[in-house]
Design an enzyme around this catalytic site. Structure first.
Site, PDB file in Angstrom:
ATOM      1  N   TYR A 130       0.374  -1.325   0.016  1.00  0.00           N
ATOM      2  CA  TYR A 130      -0.273  -0.005  -0.082  1.00  0.00           C
ATOM      3  C   TYR A 130       1.026   1.331  -0.052  1.00  0.00           C
ATOM      4  O   TYR A 130       1.833   1.193   1.092  1.00  0.00           O
ATOM      5  CB  TYR A 130      -0.997  -0.107   1.334  1.00  0.00           C
ATOM      6  CG  TYR A 130      -1.448   1.836   1.488  1.00  0.00           C
ATOM      7  CD1 TYR A 130      -2.468   2.217   0.753  1.00  0.00           C
ATOM      8  CD2 TYR A 130      -1.963   2.064   2.032  1.00  0.00           C
ATOM      9  CE1 TYR A 130      -3.080   2.777   1.038  1.00  0.00           C
ATOM     10  CE2 TYR A 130      -2.150   2.808   2.703  1.00  0.00           C
ATOM     11  CZ  TYR A 130      -2.770   3.591   2.051  1.00  0.00           C
ATOM     12  OH  TYR A 130      -3.080   4.841   2.116  1.00  0.00           O
ATOM     13  N   SER A 131       0.713   2.054  -1.098  1.00  0.00           N
ATOM     14  CA  SER A 131       1.143   3.496  -1.020  1.00  0.00           C
ATOM     15  C   SER A 131       2.884   3.392  -0.970  1.00  0.00           C
ATOM     16  O   SER A 131       3.082   2.814  -2.301  1.00  0.00           O
ATOM     17  CB  SER A 131       1.122   4.534   0.095  1.00  0.00           C
ATOM     18  OG  SER A 131       1.215   5.411   0.150  1.00  0.00           O
ATOM     19  N   GLU A 132       3.355   3.734  -0.157  1.00  0.00           N
ATOM     20  CA  GLU A 132       5.417   3.255  -0.396  1.00  0.00           C
ATOM     21  C   GLU A 132       5.030   1.855   0.027  1.00  0.00           C
ATOM     22  O   GLU A 132       6.792   1.035  -0.745  1.00  0.00           O
ATOM     23  CB  GLU A 132       6.113   4.408   1.157  1.00  0.00           C
ATOM     24  CG  GLU A 132       7.541   3.974   0.836  1.00  0.00           C
ATOM     25  CD  GLU A 132       7.831   4.779   2.527  1.00  0.00           C
ATOM     26  OE1 GLU A 132       8.427   5.559   2.633  1.00  0.00           O
ATOM     27  OE2 GLU A 132       7.789   4.149   3.390  1.00  0.00           O
ATOM     28  N   HIS A 224      -6.846   7.659  -1.387  1.00  0.00           N
ATOM     29  CA  HIS A 224      -5.898   7.032  -1.660  1.00  0.00           C
ATOM     30  C   HIS A 224      -6.090   6.185  -0.294  1.00  0.00           C
ATOM     31  O   HIS A 224      -5.759   6.330   0.506  1.00  0.00           O
ATOM     32  CB  HIS A 224      -4.251   8.168  -0.957  1.00  0.00           C
ATOM     33  CG  HIS A 224      -3.416   8.229  -1.077  1.00  0.00           C
ATOM     34  ND1 HIS A 224      -2.592   6.976  -2.669  1.00  0.00           N
ATOM     35  CD2 HIS A 224      -2.630   7.122  -0.495  1.00  0.00           C
ATOM     36  CE1 HIS A 224      -1.530   6.594  -1.775  1.00  0.00           C
ATOM     37  NE2 HIS A 224      -1.097   6.533  -0.811  1.00  0.00           N
TER      38      HIS A 224
END
Length: 282
Positions: A130-132, A224
């Site tokens: 997820y994300s980074e 996000h």
């Protein structure tokens, strides 16, 4: 299939379990998948004003930088560069020289932890980021395929799921962009992206480095965040099951075939219509 799960920047295992909870419950209920969580080793403090957004401490990252990301992560939401392609936007947001210096040790340290996790659990054959954490997961996929081509290494990761995210880091500690790399990543992948995500171009650039014939785009119709409710959750669970079903028992030989660059996504793409993209060239 057992998935290794990587949280986002300023996250931790308990918070990520909550974020993925509804999806995990549905997939574990019928035995479709199991999940192993690991926590980033880089201890961090959320940027001022974002303490409540990231939940209770402690907070961690998988990618270690030299202190600039705490500011840039917040500023990037406000002033993400406008460009014709996601790749151009990423180059404007993350100049190569800054990345080489700021993330000098990030890739190596992240890969060390991820390979240790694979060595510790031979059942892991998928990855979720997820994300980074999606960037860290993609970095592992990228490195496995580079090693496969150079030394005959057999990749462990057979399927990847990315919630939003950023491209993989190359050996030069810069983002792997589809208009710069020699080979696309040939691993079945599912990309969950929201039309209102302020970091949308990062997720599109990540999608673009995967082979078109093996990548599935999932419109989360949001920002996000990870889908957790209603029909969208049901569709996500179904997409994950389809991804697992599409993984060949042994795809190591197929991975050796050169990638053919197909249709890529640009920054102005109409995300709600992307679900039809994979069928246009069939």
């Amino acid at each position: 299939m057992k998935f290794l799960c990587l949280h986002g920047a300023y996250g931790n295992i308990p918070a990520f379990r909550v974020q993925l909870g509804p999806m995990i419950d549905a997939l574990e209920f019928d035995g479709s998948a199991s999940f192993e969580f690991i926590q980033g080793r880089v201890s961090v403090v959320p940027p001022p004003g974002f303490e409540s957004y990231f939940g209770p401490a402690p907070h961690y990252r998988f990618l270690k930088d030299r202190g600039e990301a705490e500011a840039s992560a917040v500023e990037g939401i406000r002033v993400f560069p406008e460009a014709e392609t996601p790749e151009d936007a990423l180059r404007a947001l993350m100049p190569r020289d800054d990345m080489e210096i700021g993330f000098a040790d990030a890739r190596g340290l992240a890969l060390e932890q991820l390979y240790e996790a694979l060595d510790a659990d031979p059942e892991i054959s998928g990855i979720i980021g997820y994300s980074e954490g999606a960037s860290a997961a993609a970095t592992l996929v990228y490195d496995e395929q580079e090693r496969m081509r150079s030394e005959g290494y057999v990749p462990r990761i057979k399927a990847a799921i990315f919630f939003m995210g950023w491209p993989a880091l190359t050996a030069e500690n810069v983002p792997a962009l589809s208009d710069e790399v020699e080979n696309l990543l040939e691993v079945p992948s599912l990309h969950i992206v929201g039309a209102n995500d302020p970091y949308k171009d990062g997720a599109l650039a990540l999608y673009n480095i995967f082979d078109d014939n093996m990548a599935v785009f999932f419109d989360s119709a949001g920002g996000h965040t990870i889908p957790r409710h209603g029909k969208l959750l049901q569709e996500l669970v179904s997409a994950v099951k389809d991804l697992i079903a599409d993984v060949p028992e042994d795809n190591s030989a197929d991975l050796l075939a050169p990638a053919v660059t197909g249709k890529r996504l640009d920054s102005a793409v109409d995300i709600p219509n992307l679900s039809f993209l994979k069928n246009e060239d069939a």
